[in-house]
Design a protein around this motif. Structure first.
Motif, short mmCIF file in Angstrom:
data_model
loop_
_atom_site.label_atom_id
_atom_site.label_comp_id
_atom_site.label_asym_id
_atom_site.label_seq_id
_atom_site.Cartn_x
_atom_site.Cartn_y
_atom_site.Cartn_z
N ILE A 75 0.84 -1.21 0.00
CA ILE A 75 0.00 0.00 0.00
C ILE A 75 0.87 1.25 0.00
CG2 ILE A 75 -1.95 -1.10 1.14
CD1 ILE A 75 -1.08 0.41 3.70
N ASP A 76 2.19 1.08 0.01
CA ASP A 76 3.11 2.23 0.05
C ASP A 76 3.25 2.80 -1.37
OD1 ASP A 76 5.16 4.08 0.28
OD2 ASP A 76 6.25 2.86 1.75
N PRO A 77 2.70 3.99 -1.60
CA PRO A 77 2.69 4.54 -2.96
C PRO A 77 4.07 4.97 -3.48
CG PRO A 77 1.86 6.16 -1.42
CD PRO A 77 2.07 4.89 -0.64
N ARG A 78 5.06 5.01 -2.60
CA ARG A 78 6.40 5.41 -3.06
C ARG A 78 7.11 4.29 -3.81
NH1 ARG A 78 8.99 6.75 2.34
NH2 ARG A 78 7.70 4.95 2.83
N TYR A 79 6.61 3.06 -3.68
CA TYR A 79 7.29 1.91 -4.27
C TYR A 79 6.36 1.06 -5.13
CZ TYR A 79 10.31 3.31 -0.43
OH TYR A 79 11.08 4.05 0.43
N PRO A 80 5.86 1.61 -6.23
CA PRO A 80 4.94 0.83 -7.07
C PRO A 80 5.61 -0.41 -7.67
CG PRO A 80 5.53 2.87 -8.16
CD PRO A 80 6.08 2.95 -6.77
N HIS A 81 6.93 -0.41 -7.76
CA HIS A 81 7.64 -1.57 -8.30
C HIS A 81 7.53 -2.78 -7.37
CE1 HIS A 81 10.53 0.53 -5.75
NE2 HIS A 81 11.10 -0.65 -5.56
N ARG A 82 7.11 -2.58 -6.14
CA ARG A 82 6.92 -3.69 -5.19
C ARG A 82 5.52 -4.30 -5.28
NH1 ARG A 82 9.59 -1.08 0.25
NH2 ARG A 82 11.74 -0.98 -0.53
N THR A 83 4.70 -3.75 -6.16
CA THR A 83 3.34 -4.26 -6.33
C THR A 83 3.41 -5.70 -6.82
OG1 THR A 83 2.55 -2.04 -6.85
CG2 THR A 83 1.14 -3.89 -7.51
#
Length: 150
Positions: A64-72
């Motif tokens: 849910i951390d928007p700073r790290y979309p690559h972790r989606t």
């Protein structure tokens, strides 16, 4: 600036601007009870949207951390995500709208628009680039079916 300042922090700053704007700008002449009623309805809708969005992320076990979309790890396309690709940001915009309605400041709606613009340019568009690279055609099809905000 892209993906550096989380949208909840941007919303907090905008909320403070709305709250303090009544010093520089007049209050819209209107019934305080009506403004309060509108604010309560908007805040309730915002809370339902945000809780539904958060539940979707938790169920999918994705970040849910928007700073790290690559972790989606997964594109959430069920629940509220069938209607908007960014329900958490929509919820924040509605919360700011509720504050603006409650306080009745003339500058409030402009600050809400500023939040939407900033979030779109500096958060959503960079997120979309990452998600499109990560999930390819699946994400492109999702973007075609579901609007960014509403």
């Amino acid at each position: 600036m892209h993906l550096k300042i989380p949208p909840p922090i941007v919303a907090l700053i905008c909320g403070l601007l709305i709250w303090r704007s009544n010093i520089l700008f007049p209050v819209i002449p209107s019934d305080a009870d009506m403004r309060t009623g509108i604010a309560v309805v908007l805040a309730a809708i915002a809370a339902m949207i945000d809780l539904s969005a958060l539940a979707g992320f938790i169920r999918s076990r994705t970040t849910i951390d928007p700073r790290y979309p690559h972790r989606t790890s997964w594109i959430v396309t069920t629940g509220i995500y069938r209607h908007t690709r960014n329900p958490m940001y929509l919820g924040l915009a509605l919360m700011l709208s509720a504050l603006s309605a409650y306080l009745g400041t003339v500058a409030g709606p402009a600050i809400v628009v500023l939040f939407v613009w900033y979030t779109t340019i500096f958060q959503i568009i960079p997120e979309e680039r990452v998600l499109e690279t990560r999930f390819g055609e699946d994400y492109r099809r999702y973007k075609e079916r579901v609007r960014r905000w509403l």
